[in-house]
Design a protein around this motif. Structure first.
Motif, short mmCIF file in Angstrom:
data_model
loop_
_atom_site.label_atom_id
_atom_site.label_comp_id
_atom_site.label_asym_id
_atom_site.label_seq_id
_atom_site.Cartn_x
_atom_site.Cartn_y
_atom_site.Cartn_z
N GLU A 1 17.37 -57.29 -115.96
CA GLU A 1 16.20 -56.78 -115.30
C GLU A 1 15.40 -55.36 -116.03
OE1 GLU A 1 14.13 -58.80 -113.54
OE2 GLU A 1 16.01 -60.06 -113.63
N ARG A 2 16.44 -54.62 -116.24
CA ARG A 2 15.85 -53.27 -116.70
C ARG A 2 15.16 -53.74 -118.17
NH1 ARG A 2 19.59 -48.84 -117.83
NH2 ARG A 2 20.75 -49.91 -115.86
N ARG A 3 15.97 -54.28 -118.86
CA ARG A 3 15.39 -54.50 -120.36
C ARG A 3 14.17 -55.51 -120.23
NH1 ARG A 3 17.73 -54.67 -125.55
NH2 ARG A 3 15.72 -53.54 -125.71
N ILE A 4 14.06 -56.60 -119.23
CA ILE A 4 13.03 -57.30 -119.25
C ILE A 4 11.86 -56.34 -119.08
CG2 ILE A 4 11.83 -58.93 -117.93
CD1 ILE A 4 14.47 -60.67 -117.67
N VAL A 5 11.77 -55.37 -118.22
CA VAL A 5 10.56 -54.55 -117.64
C VAL A 5 10.35 -53.88 -118.93
CG1 VAL A 5 10.09 -52.60 -116.41
CG2 VAL A 5 11.21 -54.48 -115.34
N GLU A 6 11.42 -53.42 -119.86
CA GLU A 6 11.02 -52.53 -120.77
C GLU A 6 10.25 -53.40 -121.93
OE1 GLU A 6 14.87 -50.64 -121.94
OE2 GLU A 6 14.08 -50.77 -123.98
N PHE A 7 10.71 -54.65 -122.18
CA PHE A 7 9.99 -55.55 -123.10
C PHE A 7 8.25 -55.76 -122.55
CE2 PHE A 7 14.03 -57.13 -124.76
CZ PHE A 7 13.89 -56.60 -126.15
N LYS A 8 8.56 -55.84 -121.24
CA LYS A 8 6.95 -56.30 -120.64
C LYS A 8 6.22 -55.14 -120.99
CE LYS A 8 6.92 -59.90 -117.59
NZ LYS A 8 8.03 -60.16 -116.56
N GLY A 9 6.60 -53.87 -121.00
CA GLY A 9 5.98 -52.70 -121.02
C GLY A 9 5.56 -52.53 -122.51
N LYS A 10 6.34 -53.05 -123.40
CA LYS A 10 6.10 -52.87 -124.70
C LYS A 10 4.95 -53.65 -125.14
CE LYS A 10 10.27 -51.40 -127.45
NZ LYS A 10 11.48 -51.83 -127.88
N THR A 11 4.99 -55.03 -124.79
CA THR A 11 3.98 -55.94 -124.89
C THR A 11 2.53 -55.53 -124.26
OG1 THR A 11 5.69 -57.41 -123.93
CG2 THR A 11 3.65 -58.49 -124.86
N ARG A 12 2.78 -54.79 -123.17
CA ARG A 12 1.59 -54.46 -122.83
C ARG A 12 0.85 -53.15 -123.76
NH1 ARG A 12 3.43 -53.02 -117.65
NH2 ARG A 12 3.90 -55.21 -117.16
N GLU A 13 1.75 -52.52 -124.13
CA GLU A 13 1.23 -51.54 -125.00
C GLU A 13 0.45 -51.94 -126.25
OE1 GLU A 13 4.08 -48.34 -126.44
OE2 GLU A 13 4.24 -47.80 -124.31
N ALA A 14 1.37 -53.14 -126.66
CA ALA A 14 0.92 -53.77 -128.03
C ALA A 14 -0.48 -54.27 -127.53
CB ALA A 14 1.89 -54.89 -128.39
N ILE A 15 -0.81 -54.99 -126.57
CA ILE A 15 -1.94 -55.63 -126.33
C ILE A 15 -2.99 -54.66 -126.08
CG2 ILE A 15 -3.11 -56.93 -124.23
CD1 ILE A 15 -0.53 -58.46 -123.95
N LYS A 16 -2.58 -53.34 -125.54
CA LYS A 16 -3.37 -52.36 -125.22
C LYS A 16 -4.13 -51.84 -126.88
CE LYS A 16 -2.87 -49.29 -121.64
NZ LYS A 16 -1.95 -48.17 -120.98
N LYS A 17 -3.35 -51.81 -127.68
CA LYS A 17 -3.67 -51.42 -128.86
C LYS A 17 -4.60 -52.69 -129.63
CE LYS A 17 -0.12 -48.76 -130.95
NZ LYS A 17 1.26 -48.67 -131.16
N GLU A 18 -4.35 -53.67 -129.32
CA GLU A 18 -5.27 -54.71 -130.02
C GLU A 18 -6.41 -55.28 -129.33
OE1 GLU A 18 -2.72 -58.28 -130.61
OE2 GLU A 18 -1.29 -57.17 -131.74
N THR A 19 -6.65 -54.80 -128.00
CA THR A 19 -7.67 -55.13 -127.13
C THR A 19 -8.98 -54.48 -127.55
OG1 THR A 19 -6.99 -53.93 -125.43
CG2 THR A 19 -6.80 -56.38 -125.35
N LEU A 20 -10.09 -55.29 -127.35
CA LEU A 20 -11.58 -54.58 -127.60
C LEU A 20 -12.01 -54.22 -126.31
CD1 LEU A 20 -14.03 -54.66 -129.71
CD2 LEU A 20 -14.60 -56.87 -128.76
N ASP A 21 -12.38 -53.14 -126.53
CA ASP A 21 -12.90 -52.57 -125.25
C ASP A 21 -14.24 -52.82 -125.27
OD1 ASP A 21 -14.08 -51.05 -123.19
OD2 ASP A 21 -13.11 -49.03 -123.75
N VAL A 22 -14.82 -53.70 -124.37
CA VAL A 22 -16.20 -54.08 -124.45
C VAL A 22 -16.98 -53.33 -123.88
CG1 VAL A 22 -15.74 -56.74 -124.37
CG2 VAL A 22 -16.03 -55.55 -122.54
N THR A 23 -16.69 -52.09 -123.26
CA THR A 23 -17.32 -51.13 -122.45
C THR A 23 -17.86 -49.89 -123.53
OG1 THR A 23 -15.68 -49.88 -121.88
CG2 THR A 23 -16.63 -51.57 -120.21
N MET A 24 -17.05 -49.89 -124.86
CA MET A 24 -17.40 -48.91 -125.79
C MET A 24 -18.81 -49.35 -126.34
SD MET A 24 -14.66 -46.93 -127.16
CE MET A 24 -14.74 -47.76 -128.82
N PRO A 25 -19.63 -48.03 -126.63
CA PRO A 25 -20.75 -48.38 -127.25
C PRO A 25 -20.88 -49.02 -128.59
CG PRO A 25 -20.49 -46.02 -127.05
CD PRO A 25 -19.25 -46.54 -126.40
N GLY A 26 -21.69 -50.01 -128.90
CA GLY A 26 -21.57 -50.84 -130.16
C GLY A 26 -21.87 -50.07 -131.48
#
Ligand code: DAH
Length: 352
Positions: A73-98
């Motif tokens: 379980e601990r390792r699953i949580v760890e992987f989920k966290g990593k994915t979240r971080e990776a997603i965070k890096k890739e996502t486009l923040d649509v609230t940022m000024p263009g």
């Protein structure tokens, strides 16, 4: 039994630690803790353990079970966290000024073409377009050029490597907009009042010549058209384009397709047509107060005849001037290399 339990725990732990993603962890979980998992099956055998040690082995088994479960379980949580971080890096923040795109504008030659078209439209000239890949007959033959005229030479005109037309000869790139005169006159409709603006192509490339440039050609054919109409049209264009104080003049010249032919001149805007600057020195821009704009003349009877128009009944005038030329004259542009007009040099283009 105890040894087997400890071995399974070690096996499971090292696999869990080495797992590279969540899917692998789920597979390990199934392999050890699933319905038929290795640990699950072993736990079923506890009942076979002698009574005196059953309690102890049972406790050890439970401990191992929950520690393996917890590790997974601990390792699953760890992987989920990593994915979240990776997603965070890739996502486009649509609230940022263009980022604002830089506004562009029409190229200066396009601006000039639009202005010229409007000037002539005010006095009823219809803007027409004709092929730029053309037959010799339209660009030369019907315009009264003799067979051996130098403009037909390879060094002036681009010839297209195509079979000759049986009546119209070789395929070429139009070296001037005068081919549009023939295209209009062979339509069989009179009167004509055309403004043909097009690209022209010549085998010339140096600082003051480009292989592609633009001309604007007027043609009027009808009854009672005279040099006065030509002079009036020239005058109107020059005053609209350069300014109301500018004067025009016609100078006798020779072109194959007009008779009489003229060079058209406009009074110099720097010395006001005097040829002299206020300090008495010679104006450096013009020749004795005049600047040359281009050719013009009364349509040659042979040209009318070639297009099936009766020269006894109809007359016409034509003129052909360079878009780049009138633009540079008006803007006082002194370009080191004219070809910059066709480059994508923004430092230059953004000034217009
Ligand atoms: N076609 C000529 C050239 O490119 C310019 C020209 C001269 C056009 C006289 C005309 C004209 O219509 O009447 O040099």
């Amino acid at each position: 039994m105890e040894n087997e339990l400890i071995k399974l725990k070690n096996d499971a732990s090292s696999l869990v630690i080495a797992a590279e993603d969540e899917q692998e962890l789920n597979e390990i979980k199934l392999d050890f803790l699933g319905k038929n998992g290795k640990l699950t099956l072993l736990l079923k055998d506890i009942k076979k353990v002698p009574e005196e040690s059953r309690r102890e082995v049972g406790m050890l088994a439970n401990e191992i079970l929950s520690s393996v479960e917890e590790l997974i379980e601990r390792r699953i949580v760890e992987f989920k966290g990593k994915t979240r971080e990776a997603i965070k890096k890739e996502t486009l923040d649509v609230t940022m000024p263009g980022k604002k795109p830089r506004p562009g504008h029409l190229h200066l030659i396009t601006q000039a073409i639009e202005e010229i078209s409007q000037i002539f439209a005010h006095i009823g000239f219809e803007r027409v377009r004709h092929p730029e890949v053309e037959w010799d007959w339209y660009a030369f033959g019907a315009l009264n050029f003799p067979e051996n005229h130098p403009a037909r030479d390879d060094w002036e005109t681009f010839f297209i490597d195509e079979a000759q037309h049986e009546k119209h000869g070789q395929m070429i790139l139009t070296p001037h907009t005068s081919s549009g005169q023939i295209r209009e006159m062979t339509k069989g409709k009179l009167p004509i009042k055309m403004l043909n603006i097009a690209k022209c192509y010549r085998r010339q490339s140096d600082v003051s010549h480009s292989q592609i440039f633009h001309q604007f050609e007027t043609l009027i054919v009808g009854e009672n058209i005279s040099i006065a109409n030509l002079k009036g049209t020239l005058d109107y264009f020059v005053k609209s384009w350069f300014g109301p104080e500018r004067k025009t003049r016609l100078r006798p010249y020779h072109f194959q397709f007009t008779e009489p032919s003229f060079e058209t001149d406009v009074s110099c805007g720097v010395c006001n047509g005097t040829g002299k600057l206020p300090d008495g020195t010679k104006c450096r821009l013009c020749k004795e107060g005049w600047l040359e704009i281009g050719g013009a003349g009364m349509v040659h009877p042979n040209v009318l005849k070639a297009c099936g128009i009766d020269p006894e009944k109809y007359t016409g005038f034509a003129s052909g001037w360079g878009v780049e030329r009138v633009l540079m004259m008006r803007e006082g542009l002194e370009l080191d290399d004219l070809r910059i007009l066709y480059s994508n040099n923004l430092d230059f283009l953004e000034q217009f």
